[in-house]
Write a protein that holds these residues in place. Structure first.
Motif, mmCIF file in Angstrom:
data_model
loop_
_atom_site.group_PDB
_atom_site.id
_atom_site.type_symbol
_atom_site.label_atom_id
_atom_site.label_comp_id
_atom_site.label_asym_id
_atom_site.label_seq_id
_atom_site.Cartn_x
_atom_site.Cartn_y
_atom_site.Cartn_z
ATOM 1 N N CYS A 38 0.834 -1.200 0.000
ATOM 2 C CA CYS A 38 0.000 0.000 0.000
ATOM 3 C C CYS A 38 0.873 1.255 0.000
ATOM 4 C CB CYS A 38 -0.915 0.009 1.217
ATOM 5 S SG CYS A 38 -2.013 -1.414 1.323
ATOM 6 N N ASP A 39 0.748 2.045 -1.037
ATOM 7 C CA ASP A 39 1.421 3.338 -1.152
ATOM 8 C C ASP A 39 0.357 4.401 -0.889
ATOM 9 O OD1 ASP A 39 2.590 5.724 -1.896
ATOM 10 O OD2 ASP A 39 2.894 5.161 -3.988
ATOM 11 N N HIS A 40 0.282 4.835 0.348
ATOM 12 C CA HIS A 40 -0.762 5.782 0.748
ATOM 13 C C HIS A 40 -0.587 7.152 0.108
ATOM 14 C CE1 HIS A 40 -2.140 2.825 3.631
ATOM 15 N NE2 HIS A 40 -0.892 2.698 4.054
ATOM 16 N N ASP A 41 0.646 7.577 -0.099
ATOM 17 C CA ASP A 41 0.883 8.893 -0.700
ATOM 18 C C ASP A 41 0.489 8.918 -2.170
ATOM 19 O OD1 ASP A 41 1.856 9.934 1.697
ATOM 20 O OD2 ASP A 41 3.915 9.320 1.247
ATOM 21 N N GLY A 42 0.783 7.845 -2.892
ATOM 22 C CA GLY A 42 0.465 7.788 -4.318
ATOM 23 C C GLY A 42 -0.855 7.114 -4.634
ATOM 24 N N ASP A 43 -1.524 6.570 -3.600
ATOM 25 C CA ASP A 43 -2.795 5.853 -3.753
ATOM 26 C C ASP A 43 -2.677 4.665 -4.708
ATOM 27 O OD1 ASP A 43 -4.569 6.935 -1.898
ATOM 28 O OD2 ASP A 43 -5.003 8.653 -3.172
ATOM 29 N N HIS A 44 -1.662 3.816 -4.470
ATOM 30 C CA HIS A 44 -1.469 2.583 -5.226
ATOM 31 C C HIS A 44 -1.582 1.421 -4.245
ATOM 32 C CE1 HIS A 44 0.052 5.236 -8.331
ATOM 33 N NE2 HIS A 44 0.998 5.663 -7.502
ATOM 34 N N TYR A 45 -2.333 0.378 -4.623
ATOM 35 C CA TYR A 45 -2.592 -0.744 -3.728
ATOM 36 C C TYR A 45 -2.481 -2.041 -4.512
ATOM 37 C CZ TYR A 45 -4.406 3.221 -1.216
ATOM 38 O OH TYR A 45 -4.519 4.442 -0.618
ATOM 39 N N GLN A 46 -1.725 -3.014 -3.955
ATOM 40 C CA GLN A 46 -1.521 -4.274 -4.656
ATOM 41 C C GLN A 46 -1.611 -5.456 -3.700
ATOM 42 O OE1 GLN A 46 2.266 -4.217 -6.648
ATOM 43 N NE2 GLN A 46 1.566 -2.788 -8.205
ATOM 44 N N ALA B 48 -1.421 -10.066 -8.168
ATOM 45 C CA ALA B 48 -2.759 -10.611 -8.394
ATOM 46 C C ALA B 48 -3.786 -9.488 -8.575
ATOM 47 C CB ALA B 48 -3.171 -11.515 -7.237
ATOM 48 N N ILE B 49 -3.661 -8.443 -7.776
ATOM 49 C CA ILE B 49 -4.588 -7.305 -7.842
ATOM 50 C C ILE B 49 -3.787 -6.016 -7.737
ATOM 51 C CG2 ILE B 49 -6.521 -6.100 -6.750
ATOM 52 C CD1 ILE B 49 -7.394 -8.806 -5.586
ATOM 53 N N HIS B 50 -4.132 -5.049 -8.577
ATOM 54 C CA HIS B 50 -3.543 -3.716 -8.502
ATOM 55 C C HIS B 50 -4.672 -2.719 -8.687
ATOM 56 C CE1 HIS B 50 -0.460 -0.627 -10.256
ATOM 57 N NE2 HIS B 50 -1.341 -0.049 -9.472
ATOM 58 N N ALA B 51 -4.838 -1.850 -7.703
ATOM 59 C CA ALA B 51 -5.849 -0.789 -7.785
ATOM 60 C C ALA B 51 -5.202 0.543 -7.420
ATOM 61 C CB ALA B 51 -7.008 -1.090 -6.846
ATOM 62 N N ASP B 52 -5.634 1.583 -8.090
ATOM 63 C CA ASP B 52 -5.186 2.948 -7.806
ATOM 64 C C ASP B 52 -6.424 3.808 -7.558
ATOM 65 O OD1 ASP B 52 -2.461 2.382 -8.429
ATOM 66 O OD2 ASP B 52 -2.866 2.698 -10.550
ATOM 67 N N ILE B 53 -6.217 4.888 -6.846
ATOM 68 C CA ILE B 53 -7.257 5.915 -6.751
ATOM 69 C C ILE B 53 -6.758 7.096 -7.573
ATOM 70 C CG2 ILE B 53 -8.569 7.467 -5.277
ATOM 71 C CD1 ILE B 53 -8.241 5.403 -3.022
ATOM 72 N N ILE B 54 -7.513 7.425 -8.620
ATOM 73 C CA ILE B 54 -7.156 8.507 -9.528
ATOM 74 C C ILE B 54 -8.379 9.414 -9.704
ATOM 75 C CG2 ILE B 54 -6.380 9.108 -11.859
ATOM 76 C CD1 ILE B 54 -5.200 6.220 -12.021
ATOM 77 N N ASP B 55 -8.208 10.680 -9.420
ATOM 78 C CA ASP B 55 -9.293 11.660 -9.566
ATOM 79 C C ASP B 55 -10.592 11.210 -8.895
ATOM 80 O OD1 ASP B 55 -7.614 13.357 -11.025
ATOM 81 O OD2 ASP B 55 -8.137 12.393 -12.935
ATOM 82 N N GLY B 56 -10.466 10.652 -7.701
ATOM 83 C CA GLY B 56 -11.641 10.284 -6.912
ATOM 84 C C GLY B 56 -12.306 8.985 -7.303
ATOM 85 N N LYS B 57 -11.712 8.246 -8.239
ATOM 86 C CA LYS B 57 -12.279 6.957 -8.651
ATOM 87 C C LYS B 57 -11.270 5.850 -8.402
ATOM 88 C CE LYS B 57 -15.328 8.858 -12.128
ATOM 89 N NZ LYS B 57 -15.771 8.843 -13.497
#
Length: 112
Positions: free
Chosen positions: A34-42, A59-68
């Motif tokens: 979890c990269d809380h500063d960059g909003d990257h989660y794996q 297996a899973i990679h999710a980011d938060i970009i522009d509120g989504k």
């Protein structure tokens, strides 16, 4: 709690739940990154299978970009997008980024 913090919490919770599904004696482990500063989660799987085959992969990679929430990769049977919907995230706030941009309009999710 504001929306972004809620999404961060829900993604992390979903990844941790998934990581705990592995049996304790399984030589392949699942780790959350979890990269809380960059909003990257794996969710990353790593270890050895049969003492001779190295296992390492996202297996899973999710980011938060522009509120989504952008699901960049989901190599699991039970989609993280479905888990997030069950936790209250609206479909219009989830982008299935592993689909080509011109295909996303045909899904029930956000296009970007």
């Amino acid at each position: 709690m504001d929306k972004l913090n809620l999404y961060r919490q829900l993604i992390q919770q979903s990844l941790l739940e998934r990581a705990k599904l592995r049996a304790p004696d399984d030589p392949v482990k699942s780790q959350t990154v979890c990269d809380h500063d960059g909003d990257h989660y794996q969710l990353v799987n790593l270890g050895w299978k049969n003492s001779s085959t190295r296992i390492y992969g996202c297996a899973i990679h999710a980011d938060i970009i522009d509120g989504k929430i952008w699901v960049q990769r989901d190599g699991t049977e039970d989609a993280i997008a479905d888990q997030l919907i069950e936790k209250g995230v609206p479909k219009q706030d989830i982008v299935l980024a592993y689909h080509a941009p011109h295909v996303r309009q045909y899904t029930e999710f956000a296009v970007g």
